[in-house]
Design a protein around this motif. Structure first.
Motif, mmCIF file in Angstrom:
data_model
loop_
_atom_site.group_PDB
_atom_site.id
_atom_site.type_symbol
_atom_site.label_atom_id
_atom_site.label_comp_id
_atom_site.label_asym_id
_atom_site.label_seq_id
_atom_site.Cartn_x
_atom_site.Cartn_y
_atom_site.Cartn_z
ATOM 1 N N TYR A 6 0.716 0.880 -0.503
ATOM 2 C CA TYR A 6 1.324 0.561 0.787
ATOM 3 C C TYR A 6 0.369 0.871 1.929
ATOM 4 O O TYR A 6 -0.495 1.736 1.827
ATOM 5 N N CYS A 56 -0.049 5.574 -0.147
ATOM 6 C CA CYS A 56 -0.047 5.002 1.188
ATOM 7 C C CYS A 56 -1.438 5.068 1.804
ATOM 8 O O CYS A 56 -2.072 6.121 1.797
ATOM 9 N N VAL A 98 5.831 0.390 7.095
ATOM 10 C CA VAL A 98 5.452 0.535 5.687
ATOM 11 C C VAL A 98 5.493 -0.845 5.038
ATOM 12 O O VAL A 98 6.538 -1.484 4.993
#
Length: 147
Positions: free
Chosen positions: A90, A11, A66
């Protein structure tokens, strides 16, 4: 164990031209690398769910918005052993906006190892201190998430 391809989800948390990364040593004292928060995708788990879980496990923080921004394939050597990863990348936001004001965040890996995640701009990443997985720097610059 025979070699295998490892599925990962990472992420990108970006703020003011910087991203949040964990700093690792690559076995040699003059080589290190940076990697965003994330980890392995478990069997039967969607990559989006894996990244939410990994952020909660490693940082103890909730996230929202997200969104998948890309997929990378990385073939590399770490600690003298070959590795091969397929990485879902992400973008997300922390629920707690105060997180973006902190210079670093305390984290804990699944094996109990403590770490500090820090905010770094593109000038932090060099040949001796790479951003991994391969291709991530280019993906982030193209997406306008890193300067």
């Amino acid at each position: 164990m025979p070699p295998y391809i490892r599925p990962l989800a990472i992420c990108i948390f970006h703020n003011d031209g910087k991203i949040l990364v964990n700093h690792f040593q690559d076995g040699a004292p003059d080589r290190s690398f940076f990697r965003p928060i994330g980890g392995g995708i478990e069997f039967g788990e969607r990559s989006r769910d894996a990244v939410v879980r990994e952020v909660e496990e490693e940082l103890g923080l909730a996230i929202h918005n997200v969104q998948l921004i890309g997929t990378l394939e990385s073939i590399f050597t770490y600690a003298g052993k070959p590795g091969h990863e397929i990485v879902q990348v992400y973008d997300a936001r922390f629920d707690d906006a105060a997180v973006y004001e902190k210079p670093w965040l305390a984290g804990c890996e699944s094996d109990g190892a403590k770490f500090r995640a820090v905010w770094c701009g593109s000038l932090s990443f060099t040949e001796a201190a790479r951003l991994v997985p391969e291709g991530l720097l280019e993906l982030l610059v193209t997406a306008g998430l890193l300067r």
